[in-house]
Design a protein around this motif. Structure first.
Motif, PDB file in Angstrom:
ATOM      1  N   CYS A  98       0.854  -1.189   0.000  1.00 25.72           N
ATOM      2  CA  CYS A  98       0.000   0.000   0.000  1.00 25.72           C
ATOM      3  C   CYS A  98       0.888   1.237   0.000  1.00 25.72           C
ATOM      4  O   CYS A  98       1.750   1.396   0.865  1.00 25.72           O
ATOM      5  N   ASP A  99       0.675   2.113  -0.991  1.00 24.44           N
ATOM      6  CA  ASP A  99       1.470   3.346  -1.057  1.00 24.44           C
ATOM      7  C   ASP A  99       0.610   4.592  -0.867  1.00 24.44           C
ATOM      8  O   ASP A  99       0.956   5.685  -1.328  1.00 24.44           O
ATOM      9  N   CYS A 100      -0.519   4.436  -0.174  1.00 23.83           N
ATOM     10  CA  CYS A 100      -1.369   5.598   0.102  1.00 23.83           C
ATOM     11  C   CYS A 100      -0.579   6.631   0.912  1.00 23.83           C
ATOM     12  O   CYS A 100       0.119   6.296   1.870  1.00 23.83           O
ATOM     13  N   LYS A 102       0.112   9.940   3.369  1.00 27.38           N
ATOM     14  CA  LYS A 102      -0.437  10.380   4.647  1.00 27.38           C
ATOM     15  C   LYS A 102      -1.596  11.337   4.430  1.00 27.38           C
ATOM     16  O   LYS A 102      -2.579  11.328   5.178  1.00 27.38           O
ATOM     17  N   GLU A 103      -1.487  12.153   3.389  1.00 24.50           N
ATOM     18  CA  GLU A 103      -2.547  13.120   3.110  1.00 24.50           C
ATOM     19  C   GLU A 103      -3.843  12.414   2.739  1.00 24.50           C
ATOM     20  O   GLU A 103      -4.927  12.796   3.205  1.00 24.50           O
ATOM     21  N   ARG A 104      -3.742  11.354   1.902  1.00 27.11           N
ATOM     22  CA  ARG A 104      -4.942  10.614   1.526  1.00 27.11           C
ATOM     23  C   ARG A 104      -5.581   9.949   2.741  1.00 27.11           C
ATOM     24  O   ARG A 104      -6.809   9.982   2.923  1.00 27.11           O
ATOM     25  N   LEU A 105      -4.762   9.355   3.568  1.00 31.10           N
ATOM     26  CA  LEU A 105      -5.278   8.654   4.747  1.00 31.10           C
ATOM     27  C   LEU A 105      -5.917   9.637   5.724  1.00 31.10           C
ATOM     28  O   LEU A 105      -6.959   9.330   6.324  1.00 31.10           O
ATOM     29  N   GLU A 106      -5.338  10.820   5.857  1.00 28.97           N
ATOM     30  CA  GLU A 106      -5.907  11.815   6.761  1.00 28.97           C
ATOM     31  C   GLU A 106      -7.236  12.342   6.213  1.00 28.97           C
ATOM     32  O   GLU A 106      -8.202  12.534   6.978  1.00 28.97           O
ATOM     33  N   THR A 107      -7.297  12.566   4.893  1.00 29.46           N
ATOM     34  CA  THR A 107      -8.554  13.014   4.278  1.00 29.46           C
ATOM     35  C   THR A 107      -9.637  11.967   4.454  1.00 29.46           C
ATOM     36  O   THR A 107     -10.795  12.278   4.776  1.00 29.46           O
ATOM     37  N   LEU A 108      -9.272  10.681   4.248  1.00 28.75           N
ATOM     38  CA  LEU A 108     -10.222   9.578   4.426  1.00 28.75           C
ATOM     39  C   LEU A 108     -10.753   9.566   5.858  1.00 28.75           C
ATOM     40  O   LEU A 108     -11.970   9.430   6.082  1.00 28.75           O
ATOM     41  N   ARG A 109      -9.869   9.739   6.801  1.00 24.22           N
ATOM     42  CA  ARG A 109     -10.278   9.727   8.210  1.00 24.22           C
ATOM     43  C   ARG A 109     -11.245  10.875   8.502  1.00 24.22           C
ATOM     44  O   ARG A 109     -12.272  10.680   9.174  1.00 24.22           O
ATOM     45  N   GLU A 110     -10.931  12.058   8.007  1.00 25.82           N
ATOM     46  CA  GLU A 110     -11.788  13.212   8.263  1.00 25.82           C
ATOM     47  C   GLU A 110     -13.173  13.007   7.662  1.00 25.82           C
ATOM     48  O   GLU A 110     -14.189  13.363   8.267  1.00 25.82           O
ATOM     49  N   HIS A 124      -8.111   0.687  -0.457  1.00 28.05           N
ATOM     50  CA  HIS A 124      -7.853   1.322  -1.756  1.00 28.05           C
ATOM     51  C   HIS A 124      -6.802   0.567  -2.584  1.00 28.05           C
ATOM     52  O   HIS A 124      -6.935   0.441  -3.811  1.00 28.05           O
ATOM     53  N   CYS A 125      -5.783   0.054  -1.938  1.00 28.19           N
ATOM     54  CA  CYS A 125      -4.683  -0.583  -2.678  1.00 28.19           C
ATOM     55  C   CYS A 125      -4.857  -2.091  -2.842  1.00 28.19           C
ATOM     56  O   CYS A 125      -3.978  -2.765  -3.407  1.00 28.19           O
ATOM     57  N   ARG A 126      -5.943  -2.659  -2.363  1.00 30.25           N
ATOM     58  CA  ARG A 126      -6.199  -4.091  -2.544  1.00 30.25           C
ATOM     59  C   ARG A 126      -6.270  -4.409  -4.036  1.00 30.25           C
ATOM     60  O   ARG A 126      -7.006  -3.768  -4.791  1.00 30.25           O
ATOM     61  N   GLY A 127      -5.537  -5.364  -4.471  1.00 27.97           N
ATOM     62  CA  GLY A 127      -5.598  -5.803  -5.856  1.00 27.97           C
ATOM     63  C   GLY A 127      -4.807  -4.938  -6.821  1.00 27.97           C
ATOM     64  O   GLY A 127      -4.753  -5.234  -8.021  1.00 27.97           O
ATOM     65  N   GLN A 128      -4.186  -3.863  -6.325  1.00 33.24           N
ATOM     66  CA  GLN A 128      -3.403  -3.008  -7.211  1.00 33.24           C
ATOM     67  C   GLN A 128      -1.948  -3.477  -7.249  1.00 33.24           C
ATOM     68  O   GLN A 128      -1.438  -4.032  -6.286  1.00 33.24           O
ATOM     69  N   ALA A 129      -1.322  -3.260  -8.379  1.00 28.45           N
ATOM     70  CA  ALA A 129       0.094  -3.607  -8.528  1.00 28.45           C
ATOM     71  C   ALA A 129       0.928  -2.407  -8.093  1.00 28.45           C
ATOM     72  O   ALA A 129       1.037  -1.417  -8.816  1.00 28.45           O
ATOM     73  N   HIS A 136       6.376   2.226   0.570  1.00 26.31           N
ATOM     74  CA  HIS A 136       5.070   1.619   0.803  1.00 26.31           C
ATOM     75  C   HIS A 136       5.088   0.870   2.132  1.00 26.31           C
ATOM     76  O   HIS A 136       6.139   0.615   2.718  1.00 26.31           O
ATOM     77  N   VAL A 137       3.891   0.517   2.565  1.00 32.27           N
ATOM     78  CA  VAL A 137       3.744  -0.352   3.731  1.00 32.27           C
ATOM     79  C   VAL A 137       3.142  -1.670   3.251  1.00 32.27           C
ATOM     80  O   VAL A 137       2.664  -1.782   2.110  1.00 32.27           O
ATOM     81  N   ILE A 138       3.155  -2.662   4.127  1.00 30.91           N
ATOM     82  CA  ILE A 138       2.479  -3.930   3.845  1.00 30.91           C
ATOM     83  C   ILE A 138       1.274  -4.015   4.761  1.00 30.91           C
ATOM     84  O   ILE A 138       1.369  -3.814   5.969  1.00 30.91           O
ATOM     85  N   ARG A 139       0.116  -4.333   4.181  1.00 27.47           N
ATOM     86  CA  ARG A 139      -1.110  -4.482   4.954  1.00 27.47           C
ATOM     87  C   ARG A 139      -1.587  -5.936   4.904  1.00 27.47           C
ATOM     88  O   ARG A 139      -1.468  -6.610   3.884  1.00 27.47           O
TER      89      ARG A 139
END
Length: 471
Positions: A98-100, A102-110, A124-129, A136-139
C-alpha cells in the motif's frame, strides 16, 4: 497440553503496577497449571525503546520474585523471522503493498468522522500492482465477511464483525514489522497457550486471531484484565504517586506486600486478605478476576506492608532497611544491632522509609524536640525525676545496662518520687527520643546506649532550665 503464558512489556518506560499485575496473573496461571512462564520484550518501537527501560523491567521482575522459565526474548532479534512470515503472506495473497500517502489517509479519516463512521482503511490498494521500489507499507488482507469470536476467560464471549476491522499495517515503510504482526508470530513460535493482558488490547485480539488463522495456527485462549484506577477513580497515572514498581521499592514497600496487594485488585478468594506466593498459586483462578476496573488504595497497601514488616524475619528486614538508613546519612554499624531495632520498631511503621526515619534517633541525636511533646512533658516539674534518673544511669556498670537493670532504675525513681511510672517515663522518653512515642522505655534506653542517654538527659535539663527562665 502444557500451559504456556507470557508477559510481554514494551521497554518504553518503567514497569508500572498495571503491568506488574498482568505479569503476576500470567505467572500464577502458569504455576497453577504446571506450565511455563515466558518473558518477552516487545521492542519493535525503535524510537521509544531504550536499554534503560529494559533494565528497569528486568530489575522489577527480579525484585518481585516473578521467575520466568524462558527469556527474555527480544523482538528486535527476530526481524528476519517476521519478514519471512510477511513474505509468505504476500505470496499467498493474504497481504498487499500500500502506497497511500499520509494526506490521503488523513482526508479519508476526516470524511469518515464527518459521516460518523468508524475510521478505518478503505482497502484502496487491494488488488493493485504497487511498485515494490516505491515507499510503501504492507497491509494484512483482513477477511471482509463473517465474525471473530473471542471466548475471553474473564469477559466471556465477545463477537467482532470482520467488516468492522480494517487491513492493518504489518510492516512499516521503513521495513520494521509492526506490533500486531510480531506478537502473532511470537505467540505461535513460542507455543503460547494463554494470553493474559490488559483490556486495552481487546481491539487487537480479533485482528491477531485473523492473522494467526491465515498462517494456519490455532489461536491461544485470551483473558483481558481490566485497568487499574487511582484513588480518585481516574486512570492510574504519575499524579497518583508511585506507579513504577521500582518506585514502590525505593519508597520502602516489600515485594511480598505489593504482590499481595496486586493479586487482590480485581480478584478475591473468600474473605482471605493475606496471601503468600504459594497461597496465590494454590487459590488463583483467572475466571474469578472481576470484569470491572479496580481502584488502587494506598492505605490498603500500607496496611499490608505493615503486616509483612511485623511478621517477616527481622534479619531480612534489617538487610532491606540498611540502605534506607544510609540515605539518611546513618551507618547502621555505628549503633545498635539493626535487627534489634527492627524488632522494636516494625509495628510502628508502614514502610521501610518510615521505619528508617523513626529509628534514626537510635543512631544519632535528634535536632529538635517535638514542640507539643516538649511543652507537655519537659516542664520544671519533670526536672527532679530526670536528675535522679541521670545520676542512677551514670552509676550503672555497662554490664548492668540491660532491660532488667534499666527497668529497675526507672521504677525505683518513680517509687522514690511517689508518682505513677508515666510521670517519670514520659519526660525521659521525650528527653531520649525527642517525641512522645517510642518502644518501651527500657528497650529504648537499652538500644540508645549509656553515653547517648546521659547526653540527651543533659540536653533536656538544659531545655527545662531555659524554659523556666522564659516563664
Amino acid at each position: 497440553m502444557t500451559v504456556r503464558t507470557r508477559f510481554a512489556p514494551s521497554p518504553t518506560g518503567y514497569l508500572h503496577v498495571g503491568g506488574a499485575r498482568t505479569a503476576l496473573f500470567s505467572y500464577l496461571f502458569a504455576r497453577k497449571h504446571g506450565g511455563q512462564f515466558v518473558l518477552r520484550i516487545e521492542d519493535t518501537d525503535l524510537e521509544r525503546s531504550t536499554a534503560e527501560s529494559v533494565n528497569a523491567i528486568l530489575e522489577a521482575m527480579t525484585w518481585l520474585g516473578l521467575e520466568y522459565d524462558e527469556g527474555p526474548f527480544f523482538q528486535t532479534h527476530r526481524f528476519e523471522r517476521y519478514n519471512a512470515i510477511i513474505e509468505t503472506l504476500l505470496e499467498k495473497g493474504l497481504a498487499y503493498r500500500c502506497d497511500c500517502s499520509k494526506e490521503r489517509l488523513e482526508t479519508l479519516r476526516e470524511q469518515q468522522m464527518a459521516q460518523r463512521l468508524k475510521p478505518r482503511y478503505d482497502g484502496h490498494c487491494r488488488g493493485q500492482a504497487i511498485d515494490p521500489d516505491r515507499p510503501h507499507v504492507i497491509r494484512f488482507k483482513n477477511p471482509v465477511d463473517g465474525v471473530v469470536v473471542v471466548d475471553d476467560l474473564i469477559r466471556g464471549r465477545i463477537v467482532f464483525a470482520n467488516a468492522e476491522l480494517d487491513d492493518l499495517v504489518i510492516r512499516r515503510s521503513d521495513g520494521a514489522p509492526t506490533y500486531n504482526l510480531s506478537v502473532v508470530v511470537d505467540d505461535a513460535d513460542m507455543g503460547i497457550t494463554h494470553v493474559i493482558r490488559g483490556d486495552d488490547h481487546i481491539n487487537n485480539t480479533p485482528r491477531q486471531i485473523n492473522i494467526l488463522r491465515a498462517l494456519g495456527y490455532e489461536p491461544p485462549r485470551y483473558a483481558h484484565v481490566p485497568m487499574i484506577l487511582g484513588d480518585d477513580g481516574a486512570r492510574m497515572s504519575k499524579r497518583h504517586g508511585a506507579v513504577s514498581v521500582i518506585a514502590y521499592r525505593d519508597q520502602g514497600y516489600l515485594p511480598e506486600a505489593l504482590l499481595n496487594y496486586l493479586v487482590r485488585l480485581g480478584w478475591s478468594h473468600g474473605d482471605q486478605e493475606i496471601f503468600s506466593l504459594e497461597d496465590m498459586i494454590a487459590a488463583f483462578e483467572i475466571s474469578d478476576v472481576n470484569r470491572a476496573a479496580s481502584s488502587f488504595n494506598t492505605d490498603k497497601l500500607d496496611w499490608l506492608n505493615q503486616h509483612y514488616l511485623q511478621h517477616a524475619d527481622p534479619a531480612r528486614i534489617a538487610r532491606l532497611l540498611s540502605p534506607h538508613m544510609g540515605r539518611l546519612g546513618i551507618d547502621p554499624a555505628a549503633g545498635p544491632d539493626l535487627s534489634s531495632v527492627v524488632q522494636a520498631q516494625a509495628a510502628r511503621a508502614k514502610t521501610l522509609t518510615e521505619l528508617a526515619e523513626i529509628s534514626a534517633f537510635f543512631y544519632r541525636d535528634f535536632e529538635t524536640f517535638d514542640e507539643a511533646a516538649a511543652k507537655k512533658h519537659l516542664r520544671p516539674v519533670a526536672r527532679d525525676g530526670l536528675e535522679r534518673l541521670r545520676a542512677a544511669f551514670e552509676l550503672m556498670a555497662y554490664e548492668d545496662w540491660t532491660l532488667a537493670g534499666l527497668k529497675h532504675v526507672v521504677e525505683g525513681v518513680a517509687e522514690e518520687l511517689g508518682c505513677a511510672l508515666g510521670k517519670v517515663a514520659q519526660p525521659l522518653r521525650v528527653a531520649i527520643v525527642g517525641r512522645a512515642a517510642s518502644p518501651g522505655i527500657d528497650e529504648t534506653l537499652l538500644l540508645v546506649g549509656k553515653e547517648a542517654t546521659l547526653r540527651r538527659i543533659d540536653r533536656a535539663l538544659a531545655f527545662i532550665a531555659a524554659r523556666a527562665e522564659r516563664d
